[in-house]
Enzyme design. Structure first.
Site, PDB file in Angstrom:
ATOM      1  N   ASP A  71       0.884  -1.178   0.000  1.00 20.12           N
ATOM      2  CA  ASP A  71       0.000   0.000   0.000  1.00 20.12           C
ATOM      3  C   ASP A  71       0.912   1.215   0.000  1.00 20.12           C
ATOM      4  O   ASP A  71       1.621   1.465   0.982  1.00 20.12           O
ATOM      5  CB  ASP A  71      -0.900  -0.024   1.248  1.00 20.12           C
ATOM      6  CG  ASP A  71      -1.857   1.163   1.274  1.00 20.12           C
ATOM      7  OD1 ASP A  71      -1.674   2.118   0.488  1.00 20.12           O
ATOM      8  OD2 ASP A  71      -2.787   1.144   2.101  1.00 20.12           O
ATOM      9  N   VAL A  72       0.914   1.960  -1.092  1.00 25.53           N
ATOM     10  CA  VAL A  72       1.880   3.066  -1.222  1.00 25.53           C
ATOM     11  C   VAL A  72       1.562   4.237  -0.297  1.00 25.53           C
ATOM     12  O   VAL A  72       2.366   5.153  -0.159  1.00 25.53           O
ATOM     13  CB  VAL A  72       2.002   3.564  -2.687  1.00 25.53           C
ATOM     14  CG1 VAL A  72       2.434   2.438  -3.601  1.00 25.53           C
ATOM     15  CG2 VAL A  72       0.725   4.238  -3.172  1.00 25.53           C
ATOM     16  N   ASN A  98       3.967   2.972 -10.098  1.00 23.08           N
ATOM     17  CA  ASN A  98       2.822   3.065 -11.012  1.00 23.08           C
ATOM     18  C   ASN A  98       1.463   3.206 -10.325  1.00 23.08           C
ATOM     19  O   ASN A  98       0.475   3.483 -10.981  1.00 23.08           O
ATOM     20  CB  ASN A  98       2.872   1.799 -11.897  1.00 23.08           C
ATOM     21  CG  ASN A  98       1.674   1.637 -12.776  1.00 23.08           C
ATOM     22  OD1 ASN A  98       1.549   2.324 -13.793  1.00 23.08           O
ATOM     23  ND2 ASN A  98       0.761   0.757 -12.388  1.00 23.08           N
ATOM     24  N   TYR A 164      -6.008  15.461  -9.765  1.00 20.85           N
ATOM     25  CA  TYR A 164      -5.211  14.470 -10.487  1.00 20.85           C
ATOM     26  C   TYR A 164      -4.072  15.155 -11.247  1.00 20.85           C
ATOM     27  O   TYR A 164      -2.907  14.732 -11.153  1.00 20.85           O
ATOM     28  CB  TYR A 164      -6.127  13.704 -11.443  1.00 20.85           C
ATOM     29  CG  TYR A 164      -5.466  12.568 -12.185  1.00 20.85           C
ATOM     30  CD1 TYR A 164      -5.322  11.323 -11.584  1.00 20.85           C
ATOM     31  CD2 TYR A 164      -5.002  12.731 -13.483  1.00 20.85           C
ATOM     32  CE1 TYR A 164      -4.730  10.265 -12.263  1.00 20.85           C
ATOM     33  CE2 TYR A 164      -4.413  11.680 -14.168  1.00 20.85           C
ATOM     34  CZ  TYR A 164      -4.277  10.450 -13.553  1.00 20.85           C
ATOM     35  OH  TYR A 164      -3.691   9.407 -14.234  1.00 20.85           O
ATOM     36  N   LYS A 168      -0.032  14.743 -10.719  1.00 19.32           N
ATOM     37  CA  LYS A 168       0.842  14.207 -11.770  1.00 19.32           C
ATOM     38  C   LYS A 168       1.895  15.236 -12.206  1.00 19.32           C
ATOM     39  O   LYS A 168       3.017  14.869 -12.562  1.00 19.32           O
ATOM     40  CB  LYS A 168       0.008  13.733 -12.962  1.00 19.32           C
ATOM     41  CG  LYS A 168      -0.893  12.530 -12.652  1.00 19.32           C
ATOM     42  CD  LYS A 168      -0.093  11.287 -12.277  1.00 19.32           C
ATOM     43  CE  LYS A 168      -0.980  10.055 -12.172  1.00 19.32           C
ATOM     44  NZ  LYS A 168      -0.212   8.835 -11.834  1.00 19.32           N
ATOM     45  N   THR A 199      -8.455   1.302 -18.917  1.00 19.72           N
ATOM     46  CA  THR A 199      -8.174   0.448 -17.754  1.00 19.72           C
ATOM     47  C   THR A 199      -9.272   0.705 -16.722  1.00 19.72           C
ATOM     48  O   THR A 199     -10.171   1.522 -16.950  1.00 19.72           O
ATOM     49  CB  THR A 199      -6.809   0.789 -17.115  1.00 19.72           C
ATOM     50  OG1 THR A 199      -6.886   2.119 -16.583  1.00 19.72           O
ATOM     51  CG2 THR A 199      -5.652   0.688 -18.094  1.00 19.72           C
TER      52      THR A 199
HETATM   53  P1  NAI Z   1      -5.761   0.873 -12.714  1.00 20.53           P
HETATM   54  O1  NAI Z   1      -6.811   1.420 -11.830  1.00 20.53           O
HETATM   55  O2  NAI Z   1      -6.029  -0.366 -13.468  1.00 20.53           O
HETATM   56  O3  NAI Z   1      -4.401   0.671 -11.925  1.00 20.53           O
HETATM   57  C1  NAI Z   1      -4.017   1.438 -10.811  1.00 20.53           C
HETATM   58  C2  NAI Z   1      -3.242   0.551  -9.917  1.00 20.53           C
HETATM   59  O4  NAI Z   1      -2.810   1.268  -8.771  1.00 20.53           O
HETATM   60  C3  NAI Z   1      -4.100  -0.606  -9.427  1.00 20.53           C
HETATM   61  O5  NAI Z   1      -3.322  -1.783  -9.466  1.00 20.53           O
HETATM   62  C4  NAI Z   1      -4.428  -0.187  -8.017  1.00 20.53           C
HETATM   63  O6  NAI Z   1      -4.718  -1.259  -7.174  1.00 20.53           O
HETATM   64  C5  NAI Z   1      -3.120   0.494  -7.648  1.00 20.53           C
HETATM   65  N1  NAI Z   1      -3.240   1.317  -6.441  1.00 20.53           N
HETATM   66  C6  NAI Z   1      -4.078   2.339  -6.181  1.00 20.53           C
HETATM   67  N2  NAI Z   1      -3.882   2.794  -4.933  1.00 20.53           N
HETATM   68  C7  NAI Z   1      -2.881   2.048  -4.402  1.00 20.53           C
HETATM   69  C8  NAI Z   1      -2.220   2.027  -3.156  1.00 20.53           C
HETATM   70  N3  NAI Z   1      -2.566   2.859  -2.167  1.00 20.53           N
HETATM   71  N4  NAI Z   1      -1.217   1.150  -2.974  1.00 20.53           N
HETATM   72  C9  NAI Z   1      -0.863   0.292  -3.937  1.00 20.53           C
HETATM   73  N5  NAI Z   1      -1.458   0.235  -5.133  1.00 20.53           N
HETATM   74  C10 NAI Z   1      -2.466   1.103  -5.358  1.00 20.53           C
HETATM   75  O7  NAI Z   1      -5.420   2.056 -13.722  1.00 20.53           O
HETATM   76  P2  NAI Z   1      -4.148   2.237 -14.687  1.00 20.53           P
HETATM   77  O8  NAI Z   1      -4.635   3.022 -15.821  1.00 20.53           O
HETATM   78  O9  NAI Z   1      -3.481   0.973 -14.950  1.00 20.53           O
HETATM   79  O10 NAI Z   1      -3.244   3.189 -13.799  1.00 20.53           O
HETATM   80  C11 NAI Z   1      -1.852   2.960 -13.587  1.00 20.53           C
HETATM   81  C12 NAI Z   1      -1.154   4.302 -13.511  1.00 20.53           C
HETATM   82  O11 NAI Z   1      -1.223   4.927 -14.786  1.00 20.53           O
HETATM   83  C13 NAI Z   1      -1.793   5.280 -12.520  1.00 20.53           C
HETATM   84  O12 NAI Z   1      -0.763   5.959 -11.841  1.00 20.53           O
HETATM   85  C14 NAI Z   1      -2.557   6.226 -13.424  1.00 20.53           C
HETATM   86  O13 NAI Z   1      -2.727   7.485 -12.844  1.00 20.53           O
HETATM   87  C15 NAI Z   1      -1.650   6.246 -14.640  1.00 20.53           C
HETATM   88  N6  NAI Z   1      -2.227   6.702 -15.881  1.00 20.53           N
HETATM   89  C16 NAI Z   1      -3.233   5.989 -16.493  1.00 20.53           C
HETATM   90  C17 NAI Z   1      -3.749   6.416 -17.689  1.00 20.53           C
HETATM   91  C18 NAI Z   1      -4.821   5.682 -18.416  1.00 20.53           C
HETATM   92  O14 NAI Z   1      -5.330   6.202 -19.418  1.00 20.53           O
HETATM   93  N7  NAI Z   1      -5.205   4.482 -18.005  1.00 20.53           N
HETATM   94  C19 NAI Z   1      -3.257   7.648 -18.336  1.00 20.53           C
HETATM   95  C20 NAI Z   1      -2.185   8.284 -17.628  1.00 20.53           C
HETATM   96  C21 NAI Z   1      -1.694   7.816 -16.452  1.00 20.53           C
END
Ligand code: NAI
Length: 260
Positions: A71-72, A98, A164, A168, A199
């Site tokens: 948990d980050v 990530n 957000y 970022k 996602t």
């Molecule tokens: P997602 O919701 O599938 O993945 C996010 C991940 O972060 C999940 O595995 C979630 O469990 C984890 N997470 C959240 N809070 C957490 C915590 N406190 N401790 C540990 N893990 C935690 O969404 P996605 O898209 O894969 O997001 C991954 C990264 O990419 C994020 O940082 C998001 O902001 C970024 N991002 C995503 C974009 C998109 O279009 N999907 C665009 C730009 C950035």
């Protein structure tokens, strides 16, 4: 793979840790890193989910994998995840920072609770993981590479995204500052700035009518495929990227350069 490509991109002998590996971009990063030859630690809160994914990636690639609870927003949890990684696979010299959340709402309506939650995960959480990663690499006398998942919303802004995009943009600045400071330990720090990839974080929006209209207005007129983030990631973490540090790299089909 030819020797030429191997020298540039092979991750054989490396240990990688992916924070936020349970879904979406992080899950795909974990598999891509293993396919390129790294042993991979998958960190997330939903440990059952990453255990299954971890086993699947090990079967698929033959690499060693490990699922750890992470948990980050909790510094002790971050330390414990790095301890388990080091005990089982070795000190990670590739860290994909990530984990992220979004809580879209108009700026005027943002609550302190929402602001704190987004900042604590997206910005302070990435700071916790990046500093822990770099200090472990320094103490082990090993260089490495940290990749922070920022966003094109760290470079520009969008309606309902004040918290957000502020978080970022902070990640982008943190990346640059850490890059100049960690260079002395041989640790490179870069940010990937994805455009829109479908996602769990955004699928309901992207499947809605406003979401589809939004995507149609981007230069590529489509969302990205998760595979399209893999080569940029491998360049940033592999030997081929050895002089790349302090960069915030958009992977967005030119979305972030468009002025409408
Ligand atoms: P997602 O919701 O599938 O993945 C996010 C991940 O972060 C999940 O595995 C979630 O469990 C984890 N997470 C959240 N809070 C957490 C915590 N406190 N401790 C540990 N893990 C935690 O969404 P996605 O898209 O894969 O997001 C991954 C990264 O990419 C994020 O940082 C998001 O902001 C970024 N991002 C995503 C974009 C998109 O279009 N999907 C665009 C730009 C950035």
């Amino acid at each position: 793979m030819s020797d030429y490509l191997k020298d540039l991109f092979s991750l054989e002998g490396r240990v990688a840790l992916v924070a936020g590996a349970s879904s979406g971009i992080g899950a795909n990063f974990a598999r891509a890193l293993a396919r390129a030859g790294a042993d991979v630690v998958l960190g997330a809160r939903r440990v059952e989910r990453i255990k299954a994914l971890s086993d699947d990636i090990a079967d698929d690639t033959g690499q060693r994998t490990l699922a750890v609870q992470l948990d980050v927003t909790d510094g002790d949890s971050v330390k414990a995840a790095f301890d388990q990684a080091a005990e089982n696979l070795g000190v990670p010299t590739i860290v994909c920072n990530n984990a992220g959340i979004a809580d879209p709402m108009w700026a005027i309506d943002v609550t302190e609770e929402s602001w704190d939650k987004v900042m604590d995960t997206n910005l302070k959480g990435m700071w916790r993981v990046a500093t822990e990663a770099a200090s472990r690499m320094r103490d082990a006398g090993r260089g490495g590479s940290i990749v922070n998942t920022a966003s094109i919303l760290g470079l520009g802004v969008g309606p309902t995204h004040t918290t957000y995009s502020t978080s970022k943009a902070g990640v982008v600045q943190m990346t640059r500052n850490m890059a100049i400071e960690f260079q002395r330990f041989g640790v490179r720090v870069n940010a990937l700035c994805p455009g829109y990839f479908k996602t769990e974080i955004n699928e309901s929006y992207l499947e809605s009518e406003p979401g589809r209209t939004h995507v149609a207005m981007t230069p590529a007129k489509r969302v990205g495929d998760l595979k399209e983030l893999e080569a940029p990631l491998l360049m940033l973490v592999g030997a081929g990227g050895s002089f790349v540090s302090g960069v915030a790299l958009p992977v967005d089909g030119a979305h972030s350069v468009l002025i409408v």
